[in-house]
Scaffold this motif. Structure first.
Motif, mmCIF file in Angstrom:
data_model
loop_
_atom_site.group_PDB
_atom_site.id
_atom_site.type_symbol
_atom_site.label_atom_id
_atom_site.label_comp_id
_atom_site.label_asym_id
_atom_site.label_seq_id
_atom_site.Cartn_x
_atom_site.Cartn_y
_atom_site.Cartn_z
ATOM 1 N N SER A 7 0.832 -1.194 0.000
ATOM 2 C CA SER A 7 0.000 0.000 0.000
ATOM 3 C C SER A 7 0.870 1.249 0.000
ATOM 4 O O SER A 7 0.501 2.276 -0.557
ATOM 5 C CB SER A 7 -0.917 -0.018 1.227
ATOM 6 O OG SER A 7 -1.781 -1.127 1.100
ATOM 7 N N LYS A 8 2.054 1.135 0.567
ATOM 8 C CA LYS A 8 2.958 2.302 0.612
ATOM 9 C C LYS A 8 3.688 2.498 -0.711
ATOM 10 O O LYS A 8 4.064 3.620 -1.045
ATOM 11 C CB LYS A 8 3.989 2.120 1.733
ATOM 12 C CG LYS A 8 3.419 2.438 3.103
ATOM 13 C CD LYS A 8 4.527 2.716 4.091
ATOM 14 C CE LYS A 8 3.937 3.160 5.423
ATOM 15 N NZ LYS A 8 4.710 2.724 6.566
ATOM 16 N N ILE A 9 3.917 1.418 -1.454
ATOM 17 C CA ILE A 9 4.718 1.580 -2.679
ATOM 18 C C ILE A 9 3.881 1.520 -3.960
ATOM 19 O O ILE A 9 4.423 1.597 -5.053
ATOM 20 C CB ILE A 9 5.863 0.540 -2.753
ATOM 21 C CG1 ILE A 9 5.297 -0.887 -2.883
ATOM 22 C CG2 ILE A 9 6.812 0.642 -1.571
ATOM 23 C CD1 ILE A 9 6.360 -1.876 -3.321
ATOM 24 N N ALA A 10 2.537 1.421 -3.794
ATOM 25 C CA ALA A 10 1.666 1.290 -4.980
ATOM 26 C C ALA A 10 1.898 2.421 -5.979
ATOM 27 O O ALA A 10 1.922 2.211 -7.193
ATOM 28 C CB ALA A 10 0.201 1.258 -4.538
ATOM 29 N N GLU A 11 2.089 3.626 -5.454
ATOM 30 C CA GLU A 11 2.224 4.801 -6.320
ATOM 31 C C GLU A 11 3.428 4.689 -7.252
ATOM 32 O O GLU A 11 3.377 5.120 -8.401
ATOM 33 C CB GLU A 11 2.324 6.050 -5.428
ATOM 34 C CG GLU A 11 1.939 7.334 -6.098
ATOM 35 C CD GLU A 11 0.592 7.238 -6.825
ATOM 36 O OE1 GLU A 11 0.604 7.567 -8.026
ATOM 37 O OE2 GLU A 11 -0.412 6.826 -6.228
ATOM 38 N N ARG A 12 4.512 4.085 -6.785
ATOM 39 C CA ARG A 12 5.702 4.020 -7.636
ATOM 40 C C ARG A 12 5.936 2.648 -8.261
ATOM 41 O O ARG A 12 6.893 2.455 -9.005
ATOM 42 C CB ARG A 12 6.950 4.517 -6.896
ATOM 43 C CG ARG A 12 7.293 3.808 -5.622
ATOM 44 C CD ARG A 12 8.379 4.579 -4.855
ATOM 45 N NE ARG A 12 8.250 4.367 -3.436
ATOM 46 C CZ ARG A 12 8.871 3.393 -2.764
ATOM 47 N NH1 ARG A 12 9.675 2.586 -3.376
ATOM 48 N NH2 ARG A 12 8.687 3.245 -1.477
ATOM 49 N N TYR A 13 5.053 1.693 -7.996
ATOM 50 C CA TYR A 13 5.264 0.309 -8.451
ATOM 51 C C TYR A 13 5.440 0.219 -9.973
ATOM 52 O O TYR A 13 6.352 -0.436 -10.472
ATOM 53 C CB TYR A 13 4.086 -0.558 -8.010
ATOM 54 C CG TYR A 13 4.308 -2.033 -8.260
ATOM 55 C CD1 TYR A 13 5.044 -2.808 -7.376
ATOM 56 C CD2 TYR A 13 3.798 -2.651 -9.401
ATOM 57 C CE1 TYR A 13 5.264 -4.158 -7.600
ATOM 58 C CE2 TYR A 13 4.001 -3.999 -9.637
ATOM 59 C CZ TYR A 13 4.742 -4.738 -8.731
ATOM 60 O OH TYR A 13 4.961 -6.066 -8.975
ATOM 61 N N ASP A 14 4.588 0.897 -10.715
ATOM 62 C CA ASP A 14 4.622 0.787 -12.180
ATOM 63 C C ASP A 14 5.751 1.590 -12.813
ATOM 64 O O ASP A 14 5.934 1.538 -14.025
ATOM 65 C CB ASP A 14 3.290 1.267 -12.770
ATOM 66 C CG ASP A 14 2.165 0.319 -12.409
ATOM 67 O OD1 ASP A 14 2.460 -0.791 -11.943
ATOM 68 O OD2 ASP A 14 1.003 0.700 -12.603
ATOM 69 N N LYS A 15 6.485 2.321 -12.008
ATOM 70 C CA LYS A 15 7.581 3.111 -12.576
ATOM 71 C C LYS A 15 8.813 2.252 -12.807
ATOM 72 O O LYS A 15 9.788 2.696 -13.412
ATOM 73 C CB LYS A 15 7.905 4.301 -11.665
ATOM 74 C CG LYS A 15 6.724 5.249 -11.553
ATOM 75 C CD LYS A 15 7.131 6.653 -11.099
ATOM 76 C CE LYS A 15 5.981 7.626 -11.274
ATOM 77 N NZ LYS A 15 5.025 7.610 -10.188
ATOM 78 N N ASN A 16 8.791 1.013 -12.323
ATOM 79 C CA ASN A 16 9.896 0.089 -12.564
ATOM 80 C C ASN A 16 9.711 -0.510 -13.964
ATOM 81 O O ASN A 16 8.834 -1.341 -14.176
ATOM 82 C CB ASN A 16 9.861 -1.014 -11.490
ATOM 83 C CG ASN A 16 10.922 -2.072 -11.711
ATOM 84 O OD1 ASN A 16 11.529 -2.149 -12.782
ATOM 85 N ND2 ASN A 16 11.137 -2.904 -10.711
ATOM 86 N N PRO A 17 10.517 -0.075 -14.950
ATOM 87 C CA PRO A 17 10.284 -0.513 -16.327
ATOM 88 C C PRO A 17 10.468 -2.016 -16.495
ATOM 89 O O PRO A 17 9.854 -2.631 -17.367
ATOM 90 C CB PRO A 17 11.348 0.255 -17.133
ATOM 91 C CG PRO A 17 12.377 0.662 -16.146
ATOM 92 C CD PRO A 17 11.701 0.772 -14.821
ATOM 93 N N TYR A 18 11.264 -2.602 -15.630
ATOM 94 C CA TYR A 18 11.477 -4.041 -15.729
ATOM 95 C C TYR A 18 10.159 -4.802 -15.536
ATOM 96 O O TYR A 18 9.830 -5.729 -16.261
ATOM 97 C CB TYR A 18 12.509 -4.497 -14.699
ATOM 98 C CG TYR A 18 12.904 -5.922 -14.937
ATOM 99 C CD1 TYR A 18 13.854 -6.229 -15.910
ATOM 100 C CD2 TYR A 18 12.287 -6.958 -14.256
ATOM 101 C CE1 TYR A 18 14.182 -7.541 -16.176
ATOM 102 C CE2 TYR A 18 12.613 -8.269 -14.513
ATOM 103 C CZ TYR A 18 13.560 -8.557 -15.470
ATOM 104 O OH TYR A 18 13.869 -9.852 -15.737
#
Ligand SMILES: C[S@@+](CC[C@H](N)C(=O)[O-])C[C@H]1O[C@@H](n2cnc3c(N)ncnc32)[C@H](O)[C@@H]1O
Length: 150
Positions: A7-18
């Protein structure tokens, strides 16, 4: 056991291009469809996170009669999935107690999540319960030797 607060990292999860780039056409799902003749297939992405797998596979299998489902324990991850997906049954739940009837799914995918489950035996019992007899459960996890870009 690995504990991460998604829940804390949801905002940046999709920014990992891998994460985004390594999802390919699911050949095992294709095999299930080719081997079984049904009017409709039921496919669950277990611990679907932000919906990356579902979005890609829905595109690949768009001509097939598939009802898509996603389940995750994090409301924040699911909200991302809701933003990106249409016509997917998304629910907030724990793998250890899934709100599905027994013998529901032809295919269950489970990517990068199994190591987070607290009671892995209970999780497997639940997966077995909701999977149709002869259905396929596909567990995919981190395998660093097969991930040269990791
Ligand atoms: C590394 S993410 C993977 C997300 C997605 N499958 C993907 O490949 O991008 C792990 C996910 O497992 C979910 N999760 C962890 N424990 C869970 C549980 N007990 N039941 C359901 N989902 C769980 C987390 O909320 C998180 O979204």
């Amino acid at each position: 056991m690995k504990t991460t607060n998604y829940s804390k990292i949801a905002e940046r999860y999709d920014k990992n291009p891998y994460r985004v780039n390594e999802i390919y056409f699911d050949a095992e799902l294709n095999e299930v469809i080719n081997k079984n003749s049904r009017s409709e297939y039921h496919v669950l992405d277990l611990s679907c996170g932000t919906g990356l797998y579902l979005e890609k596979q829905k595109g690949y299998f768009d001509k097939m009669a598939i009802k898509w489902y996603g389940l995750d324990l994090s409301e924040q991850m699911l909200q991302k999935a809701r933003d990106r997906l249409k016509n997917v049954d998304l629910i907030l739940a724990d793998v250890e107690n899934m709100p599905y009837q027994s013998d529901t799914f032809d295919f269950i995918s489970n990517n990068y999540a199994f190591h987070h489950y607290r009671n892995k035996g209970q999780a497997l019992d639940e997966i077995y319960r909701v999977l149709q007899k002869g259905g396929i459960y596909k567990l995919h996890n981190i395998a660093i030797h097969e991930m040269p870009n990791w």
